[in-house]
Design a protein around this motif. Sequence first.
Motif, PDB file in Angstrom:
ATOM      1  N   CYS A   6       0.845  -1.189   0.000  1.00 29.22           N
ATOM      2  CA  CYS A   6       0.000   0.000   0.000  1.00 29.22           C
ATOM      3  C   CYS A   6       0.881   1.239   0.000  1.00 29.22           C
ATOM      4  O   CYS A   6       2.014   1.217   0.464  1.00 29.22           O
ATOM      5  CB  CYS A   6      -0.971   0.004   1.167  1.00 29.22           C
ATOM      6  SG  CYS A   6      -0.214   0.111   2.777  1.00 29.22           S
ATOM      7  N   GLU A  14     -17.645   2.545   0.585  1.00 27.86           N
ATOM      8  CA  GLU A  14     -17.396   1.696   1.748  1.00 27.86           C
ATOM      9  C   GLU A  14     -18.291   2.138   2.909  1.00 27.86           C
ATOM     10  O   GLU A  14     -18.852   3.234   2.895  1.00 27.86           O
ATOM     11  CB  GLU A  14     -15.925   1.790   2.148  1.00 27.86           C
ATOM     12  CG  GLU A  14     -14.956   1.434   1.032  1.00 27.86           C
ATOM     13  CD  GLU A  14     -15.097   0.001   0.534  1.00 27.86           C
ATOM     14  OE1 GLU A  14     -15.416  -0.896   1.352  1.00 27.86           O
ATOM     15  OE2 GLU A  14     -14.896  -0.221  -0.667  1.00 27.86           O
ATOM     16  N   SER A  69      -5.775   9.632   0.292  1.00 25.81           N
ATOM     17  CA  SER A  69      -6.023   8.459  -0.549  1.00 25.81           C
ATOM     18  C   SER A  69      -4.954   7.407  -0.308  1.00 25.81           C
ATOM     19  O   SER A  69      -3.858   7.713   0.164  1.00 25.81           O
ATOM     20  CB  SER A  69      -6.061   8.842  -2.028  1.00 25.81           C
ATOM     21  OG  SER A  69      -4.784   9.210  -2.487  1.00 25.81           O
ATOM     22  N   GLU A  70      -5.304   6.174  -0.634  1.00 28.20           N
ATOM     23  CA  GLU A  70      -4.362   5.068  -0.486  1.00 28.20           C
ATOM     24  C   GLU A  70      -4.546   4.114  -1.655  1.00 28.20           C
ATOM     25  O   GLU A  70      -5.661   3.768  -2.029  1.00 28.20           O
ATOM     26  CB  GLU A  70      -4.627   4.331   0.820  1.00 28.20           C
ATOM     27  CG  GLU A  70      -3.679   3.173   1.053  1.00 28.20           C
ATOM     28  CD  GLU A  70      -3.949   2.472   2.355  1.00 28.20           C
ATOM     29  OE1 GLU A  70      -3.109   2.615   3.261  1.00 28.20           O
ATOM     30  OE2 GLU A  70      -4.988   1.792   2.460  1.00 28.20           O
ATOM     31  N   THR A  86      -6.498  -1.250  -5.908  1.00 27.35           N
ATOM     32  CA  THR A  86      -7.601  -0.463  -5.346  1.00 27.35           C
ATOM     33  C   THR A  86      -7.097   0.913  -4.938  1.00 27.35           C
ATOM     34  O   THR A  86      -6.068   1.035  -4.270  1.00 27.35           O
ATOM     35  CB  THR A  86      -8.208  -1.160  -4.109  1.00 27.35           C
ATOM     36  OG1 THR A  86      -8.622  -2.477  -4.475  1.00 27.35           O
ATOM     37  CG2 THR A  86      -9.399  -0.384  -3.571  1.00 27.35           C
ATOM     38  N   ARG A 135      -8.375   3.976  -2.741  1.00 22.09           N
ATOM     39  CA  ARG A 135      -9.381   4.326  -1.733  1.00 22.09           C
ATOM     40  C   ARG A 135      -9.227   5.797  -1.402  1.00 22.09           C
ATOM     41  O   ARG A 135      -8.136   6.259  -1.070  1.00 22.09           O
ATOM     42  CB  ARG A 135      -9.180   3.479  -0.485  1.00 22.09           C
ATOM     43  CG  ARG A 135     -10.222   3.686   0.574  1.00 22.09           C
ATOM     44  CD  ARG A 135      -9.963   2.722   1.743  1.00 22.09           C
ATOM     45  NE  ARG A 135     -10.890   2.976   2.813  1.00 22.09           N
ATOM     46  CZ  ARG A 135     -10.726   3.902   3.750  1.00 22.09           C
ATOM     47  NH1 ARG A 135      -9.659   4.665   3.751  1.00 22.09           N
ATOM     48  NH2 ARG A 135     -11.625   4.068   4.695  1.00 22.09           N
ATOM     49  N   SER A 180     -10.517   8.786   1.050  1.00 18.82           N
ATOM     50  CA  SER A 180     -11.154   8.934   2.360  1.00 18.82           C
ATOM     51  C   SER A 180     -12.355   9.873   2.285  1.00 18.82           C
ATOM     52  O   SER A 180     -12.423  10.755   1.437  1.00 18.82           O
ATOM     53  CB  SER A 180     -10.149   9.438   3.389  1.00 18.82           C
ATOM     54  OG  SER A 180      -9.802  10.772   3.106  1.00 18.82           O
ATOM     55  N   SER A 211     -14.067   3.694  -3.187  1.00 18.16           N
ATOM     56  CA  SER A 211     -13.059   2.745  -3.656  1.00 18.16           C
ATOM     57  C   SER A 211     -13.211   2.539  -5.150  1.00 18.16           C
ATOM     58  O   SER A 211     -14.312   2.297  -5.647  1.00 18.16           O
ATOM     59  CB  SER A 211     -13.199   1.400  -2.948  1.00 18.16           C
ATOM     60  OG  SER A 211     -12.759   1.490  -1.631  1.00 18.16           O
ATOM     61  N   MET A 242     -11.563   0.144  -8.092  1.00 17.61           N
ATOM     62  CA  MET A 242     -10.831  -1.106  -8.129  1.00 17.61           C
ATOM     63  C   MET A 242     -10.751  -1.629  -9.553  1.00 17.61           C
ATOM     64  O   MET A 242     -11.654  -1.407 -10.359  1.00 17.61           O
ATOM     65  CB  MET A 242     -11.562  -2.122  -7.249  1.00 17.61           C
ATOM     66  CG  MET A 242     -10.827  -3.417  -6.996  1.00 17.61           C
ATOM     67  SD  MET A 242     -11.188  -4.779  -8.100  1.00 17.61           S
ATOM     68  CE  MET A 242     -12.916  -4.993  -7.982  1.00 17.61           C
ATOM     69  N   SER A 269     -15.881   6.085   2.502  1.00 18.86           N
ATOM     70  CA  SER A 269     -14.807   6.263   1.521  1.00 18.86           C
ATOM     71  C   SER A 269     -15.239   5.704   0.165  1.00 18.86           C
ATOM     72  O   SER A 269     -16.103   4.838   0.069  1.00 18.86           O
ATOM     73  CB  SER A 269     -13.525   5.593   2.000  1.00 18.86           C
ATOM     74  OG  SER A 269     -13.709   4.207   2.160  1.00 18.86           O
TER      75      SER A 269
END
Length: 107
Positions: free
Chosen positions: A21, A76, A28-29, A41, A43, A45, A82, A84, A80
């Motif tokens: 990650c 989510e 964001s991640e 993915t 993600r 926030s 996502s 993908m 958040s």
Amino acid sequence: MIEVTAMAAFLDAWHNNDACCWASHPGSELTFRPFPSPTLTLRISPGLLRDSLLRQVLSWRFQHPDRYDGCYISMEADGSLSLMCQPAPEISPHDAINTLFSLANLS
């Protein structure tokens, strides 16, 4: 999961089939999981999420089906967003990352 601080390290982990990650942008991640099938993915926030971004992501995904084919969008439980994809083997990791960043309007 390996936490990295740069795209080069993220790509190295990807090439080694290591889950990793990276906090690519504030709020964001980006994660990569190699098993059971490679999954990337992004993600975002809830604090960074705006209604206009959600509308934009949904619009771009469906207005450009060829560009974003294989990209999936979900909200989510924590609010958040996502994005993908499961990149095909012939797609370079860099291209897969750029596709998700483009969909989220991140550079």
